[in-house]
Design a protein around this motif. Structure first.
Motif, PDB file in Angstrom:
ATOM      1  N   SER A  18       0.954  -1.174   0.045  1.00  0.00           N
ATOM      2  CA  SER A  18      -0.044  -0.093   0.085  1.00  0.00           C
ATOM      3  C   SER A  18       0.902   1.152   0.026  1.00  0.00           C
ATOM      4  O   SER A  18       1.929   1.200   0.573  1.00  0.00           O
ATOM      5  N   LYS A  92      -8.744  -3.338   2.445  1.00  0.00           N
ATOM      6  CA  LYS A  92      -9.414  -2.707   1.054  1.00  0.00           C
ATOM      7  C   LYS A  92      -8.509  -1.604   0.794  1.00  0.00           C
ATOM      8  O   LYS A  92      -8.659  -1.016  -0.523  1.00  0.00           O
ATOM      9  N   SER A  93      -7.936  -0.712   1.815  1.00  0.00           N
ATOM     10  CA  SER A  93      -6.937   0.515   1.616  1.00  0.00           C
ATOM     11  C   SER A  93      -6.007   0.124   0.740  1.00  0.00           C
ATOM     12  O   SER A  93      -5.830   0.887  -0.353  1.00  0.00           O
ATOM     13  N   LEU A  95      -5.832  -2.359  -1.455  1.00  0.00           N
ATOM     14  CA  LEU A  95      -6.321  -3.053  -2.832  1.00  0.00           C
ATOM     15  C   LEU A  95      -6.821  -1.730  -3.644  1.00  0.00           C
ATOM     16  O   LEU A  95      -6.612  -1.735  -4.805  1.00  0.00           O
ATOM     17  N   SER A  96      -7.209  -0.587  -3.015  1.00  0.00           N
ATOM     18  CA  SER A  96      -7.861   0.509  -3.358  1.00  0.00           C
ATOM     19  C   SER A  96      -6.477   1.298  -4.201  1.00  0.00           C
ATOM     20  O   SER A  96      -6.643   1.686  -5.158  1.00  0.00           O
ATOM     21  N   LEU A  99      -5.212  -0.571  -7.244  1.00  0.00           N
ATOM     22  CA  LEU A  99      -6.215  -0.641  -8.431  1.00  0.00           C
ATOM     23  C   LEU A  99      -6.191   0.726  -9.005  1.00  0.00           C
ATOM     24  O   LEU A  99      -6.559   0.747 -10.137  1.00  0.00           O
ATOM     25  N   ARG A 167     -13.077  -1.630 -10.511  1.00  0.00           N
ATOM     26  CA  ARG A 167     -12.136  -1.453  -9.386  1.00  0.00           C
ATOM     27  C   ARG A 167     -13.118  -1.597  -7.980  1.00  0.00           C
ATOM     28  O   ARG A 167     -12.443  -2.233  -7.101  1.00  0.00           O
ATOM     29  N   SER A 168     -13.914  -0.838  -7.978  1.00  0.00           N
ATOM     30  CA  SER A 168     -14.832  -0.751  -6.855  1.00  0.00           C
ATOM     31  C   SER A 168     -15.336  -2.291  -6.546  1.00  0.00           C
ATOM     32  O   SER A 168     -15.330  -2.619  -5.150  1.00  0.00           O
ATOM     33  N   THR A 171     -12.350  -4.190  -5.173  1.00  0.00           N
ATOM     34  CA  THR A 171     -11.935  -3.754  -3.810  1.00  0.00           C
ATOM     35  C   THR A 171     -12.830  -4.252  -2.762  1.00  0.00           C
ATOM     36  O   THR A 171     -12.482  -4.733  -1.858  1.00  0.00           O
ATOM     37  N   THR A 172     -14.224  -4.063  -3.024  1.00  0.00           N
ATOM     38  CA  THR A 172     -15.047  -4.541  -1.877  1.00  0.00           C
ATOM     39  C   THR A 172     -15.266  -5.694  -1.681  1.00  0.00           C
ATOM     40  O   THR A 172     -15.501  -6.490  -0.517  1.00  0.00           O
ATOM     41  N   LYS A 174     -12.532  -7.649  -1.930  1.00  0.00           N
ATOM     42  CA  LYS A 174     -11.141  -7.982  -1.608  1.00  0.00           C
ATOM     43  C   LYS A 174     -10.511  -9.126  -2.540  1.00  0.00           C
ATOM     44  O   LYS A 174      -9.773 -10.145  -1.987  1.00  0.00           O
TER      45      LYS A 174
END
Length: 206
Positions: A18, A92-93, A95-96, A99, A167-168, A171-172, A174
């Motif tokens: 991250s 999620k952070s 991953l976001s 992505l 992407r959403s 992310t959601t 995972k």
């Protein structure tokens, strides 16, 4: 813009971690920054391989190191990049961050050194990705026929729409990207209309 500090080079793969992302970049300028940051991280990774000289190694000398330089000698239709993660689950952070750093368009000559005569300079488009979550693999690919992104999970096929929606969703859910596929843009094939076939006469006799 995506920060190259979120990537870490290791032999054979590019490791994701991250990082931070600036929220001040928008539109195509943001897309160019993302592409440049991702390409720079990939190029640094491929330039990081160092080996011991085999001539010196045969003589017991292990202090002489040789930096390996790799050149792209052709113009591939599809390129795949493998990502490694430090563990089998992330927040999620993280991953976001990753992505949002993955560009939908990538100049391959910004990633590899090109051999003389190589024509691989046109941008390649993100074709899809294979992801991992909870001992299970899924994939996201762009459908040229539907003109939208599609999610594949065994027998379930779910159209998602735009890359932002994809992407959403990843992310959601995972879903951790493991392999990214980039491909040269495919030119639409114009279908030549076929001449109508003469209809067969109908026999009305009883």
């Amino acid at each position: 813009a995506a920060s190259a500090s979120r990537y870490h080079s290791s032999p054979g793969t590019l490791s994701a971690r991250s990082g931070t992302e600036s929220s001040g970049q928008q539109g195509s300028r943001k897309g160019r920054k993302e592409s440049e940051g991702f390409a720079s991280a990939l190029r640094a990774h491929f330039a990081s391989e160092i080996r011991t000289c085999s001539f010196c190694e045969a003589r017991g000398i292990t202090t002489n190191k040789v930096r390996v330089e790799k050149f792209l000698c052709n113009s591939p239709s599809v390129v795949a990049f493998v990502l490694s993660w430090p563990k089998d689950h992330v927040g999620k952070s993280a991953l976001s961050d990753l992505l949002h750093a993955v560009p939908t368009s990538l100049r391959i000559d910004h990633v590899f050194r090109l051999a003389p005569g190589s024509a691989a300079r046109a941008p390649m488009n993100l074709l899809g990705m294979i992801c991992f979550c909870g001992q299970h693999y899924v994939s996201y690919f762009f459908s040229a026929m539907l003109q939208q992104w599609v999610f594949f999970d065994d027998a379930m096929v779910q159209p998602l729409g735009t890359w932002d929606a994809t992407r959403s969703h990843a992310t959601t859910s995972k879903q951790m990207p493991l392999i990214l596929f980039y491909a040269q843009p495919v030119q639409p094939v114009l279908q030549t209309p076929q001449p109508a076939q003469p209809s067969q006469p109908i026999d009305l006799r009883v």
